[in-house]
Design a protein around this motif. Structure first.
Motif, PDB file in Angstrom:
ATOM      1  N   ILE A  67      -1.293   1.567   5.407  1.00 12.03           N
ATOM      2  CA  ILE A  67       0.037   1.865   4.925  1.00 12.03           C
ATOM      3  C   ILE A  67       1.161   0.752   5.703  1.00 12.03           C
ATOM      4  O   ILE A  67       1.721  -0.060   4.996  1.00 12.03           O
ATOM      5  N   LEU A 113       7.183  10.009   1.295  1.00 10.09           N
ATOM      6  CA  LEU A 113       5.792   9.879   1.033  1.00 10.09           C
ATOM      7  C   LEU A 113       5.206  10.814   0.207  1.00 10.09           C
ATOM      8  O   LEU A 113       5.594  12.002   0.399  1.00 10.09           O
ATOM      9  N   LEU A 151       1.587  11.735  -0.115  1.00 10.33           N
ATOM     10  CA  LEU A 151       0.239  11.513   0.239  1.00 10.33           C
ATOM     11  C   LEU A 151      -0.775  12.421  -0.401  1.00 10.33           C
ATOM     12  O   LEU A 151      -0.411  13.663  -0.777  1.00 10.33           O
ATOM     13  N   GLY A 168       2.079  10.837   8.578  1.00  7.51           N
ATOM     14  CA  GLY A 168       3.466  10.571   8.157  1.00  7.51           C
ATOM     15  C   GLY A 168       4.436  10.390   9.395  1.00  7.51           C
ATOM     16  O   GLY A 168       5.222   9.343   9.215  1.00  7.51           O
ATOM     17  N   ASN A 171       8.058  13.780   3.806  1.00  8.02           N
ATOM     18  CA  ASN A 171       6.856  13.898   3.755  1.00  8.02           C
ATOM     19  C   ASN A 171       6.496  15.255   2.744  1.00  8.02           C
ATOM     20  O   ASN A 171       6.261  16.348   3.388  1.00  8.02           O
ATOM     21  N   LEU A 215       6.044   5.886  -1.358  1.00  6.13           N
ATOM     22  CA  LEU A 215       4.865   5.589  -1.167  1.00  6.13           C
ATOM     23  C   LEU A 215       4.071   6.576  -1.709  1.00  6.13           C
ATOM     24  O   LEU A 215       4.043   7.776  -1.501  1.00  6.13           O
ATOM     25  N   CYS A 226       0.110   7.645  -1.990  1.00  7.73           N
ATOM     26  CA  CYS A 226      -1.237   7.373  -1.060  1.00  7.73           C
ATOM     27  C   CYS A 226      -2.000   8.439  -1.388  1.00  7.73           C
ATOM     28  O   CYS A 226      -1.963   9.380  -1.268  1.00  7.73           O
ATOM     29  N   THR A 277      -3.061   2.596  -1.653  1.00  6.79           N
ATOM     30  CA  THR A 277      -1.710   2.677  -1.321  1.00  6.79           C
ATOM     31  C   THR A 277      -0.908   2.171  -2.550  1.00  6.79           C
ATOM     32  O   THR A 277      -1.136   0.987  -3.085  1.00  6.79           O
TER      33      THR A 277
END
Length: 385
Positions: free
Chosen positions: A289, A306, A308, A320, A333, A366, A368, A378
């Motif tokens: 990342i 994020l 994720l 994170g 996060n 992001l 991911c 990503t």
């Protein structure tokens, strides 16, 4: 040259949910029966007694509190310990296609354009109902979409690999819009008699429409860059496939979960070396990342959010922290695995779909994913005006 835009997303959530307490009650009942049935072997030291589980153990180990499933009754039945999902005829829409279509229709409605503008359908998921015909083609037909469709499986990273593939099609001028779906019936590959993993997965379906910037309207998300990575590892594995030969039908195999055999050898279902996965994947993903952000001229510490892969709360929190350079807030996060559990390819898309509010044009985030393979993807995005 046009670039890719995430124009809309959709989510299908099963009606049935299983709490940790319900799952533990079922597992402990099964374990007690197993211990009684194998008491002689346990007493002789030939077998180890099954250890009871607890809701507290599950939440501490994973952050999961509940999970949605397509069939609750089979999962929590100590005599079965596997979902009951009836096989459908070849002339009927398959269960997974039905889930994908529901998520896709939600995304298409949010998009507000006719399906005639979609040129390709990708089904990117860990769990497929059959080798062929492709589930993506079945979804394509059900939605009345022209063009082409195909399946792709990169385990829990399938969605980001799908977005990357869609973005490449758009950048190359092949199509103007791509529908990507991520249907997952993860409960079907989970060994509910394994104390260390019986709580991990849930069922769900997500959908993403990726469109060319030439045709995209206002709003949505510019795809700033995508990156993929794979490294072979046996630490997360599932050996079940059409080459396996069993003496039981799938229906009978689930019932055998009350014995020591479950559905054949345990590695014919999901199996992992959790500590090794944690040790290997966290630095691999964190470094990927940060490196990708630098390549795009982005400060990873400045990411607003994020989304994720929802694998394990401890992994997500550590990734994170490494990416943002500090302890992330709950808004930065996103965690949805407490309610949905690990939904494989769909996890990061659920997080994005449910928690993309509060962004101003120009804000970056992001998407991911990471999982078996090992695989990681990503997708950096920026809110459009």
């Amino acid at each position: 040259m046009p670039h890719a835009v995430i124009a809309a997303t959709g989510l299908f959530t099963p009606e049935q949910s299983v709490s940790n307490a319900e799952l533990v009650e079922s597992y402990n009942a099964w374990a007690e029966r197993w211990n009684v049935a194998h008491s002689d072997g346990i007493a002789a030291g030939e077998l180890e007694a099954k250890t009871p589980s607890s809701a507290e153990f599950i939440e501490k180990a994973s952050g999961i509190k509940s999970r949605f499933v397509m069939d609750k009754a089979g999962v929590i039945d100590p005599e079965r310990m596997a979902p009951r999902i009836a096989e459908r005829g070849n002339d009927e829409l398959s269960v997974m296609a039905e889930m994908a279509v529901a998520a896709a229709r939600q995304a298409i409605e949010a998009w507000g354009k006719p399906v005639s503008e979609i040129g390709a359908v990708l089904c990117a998921a860990s769990n497929m109902p059959r080798p062929y015909p492709a589930l993506a083609v079945e979804v394509q037909q059900a939605l009345g979409i022209e063009g082409f469709a195909f399946d792709m499986n990169v385990a829990c990273s399938s969605a980001t690999f799908g977005i990357k593939t869609a973005a490449d099609f758009i950048g190359g001028g092949s199509v103007k819009a791509v529908l990507m779906v991520n249907p997952e019936i993860c409960s079907a590959h989970l060994n509910f008699t394994d104390r260390d993993s019986h709580f991990i997965f849930g069922d769900v379906a997500t959908a993403v429409i990726v469109e060319s910037s030439d045709t995209a309207g206002p709003g949505g998300w510019d795809v700033l860059g995508t990156r993929l990575k794979t490294v072979f590892s046996n630490n997360i594995r599932n050996n079940f496939g059409f080459l396996n030969r069993t003496e039981r039908s799938n229906q009978d195999a689930g019932a055998a979960a009350s014995s020591s055999e479950a559905i054949g050898p345990s590695d014919k279902l999901f199996v992992q070396q959790g500590r090794k996965v944690f040790k290997d994947v966290v630095p691999m993903v964190s470094d990927m990342i940060v490196d990708h952000a630098g390549e795009l001229g982005l400060d990873p510490h400045g990411l607003k959010r994020l989304w994720l892969h929802q694998a394990n709360i401890n992994m997500n929190q550590l990734i994170g922290k490494k990416v943002l350079g500090r302890e992330p807030t709950v808004d930065e996060n996103v965690i949805i695995l407490d309610e949905y559990a690990n939904t494989s390819s769909a996890g990061s898309i659920i997080a994005f779909h449910l928690h993309h509010d509060g962004f101003e044009p120009g804000d970056t985030g992001l998407i991911c994913s990471f999982g078996a393979g090992y695989s990681a993807g990503t997708v950096f995005v920026r809110k459009r005006a």
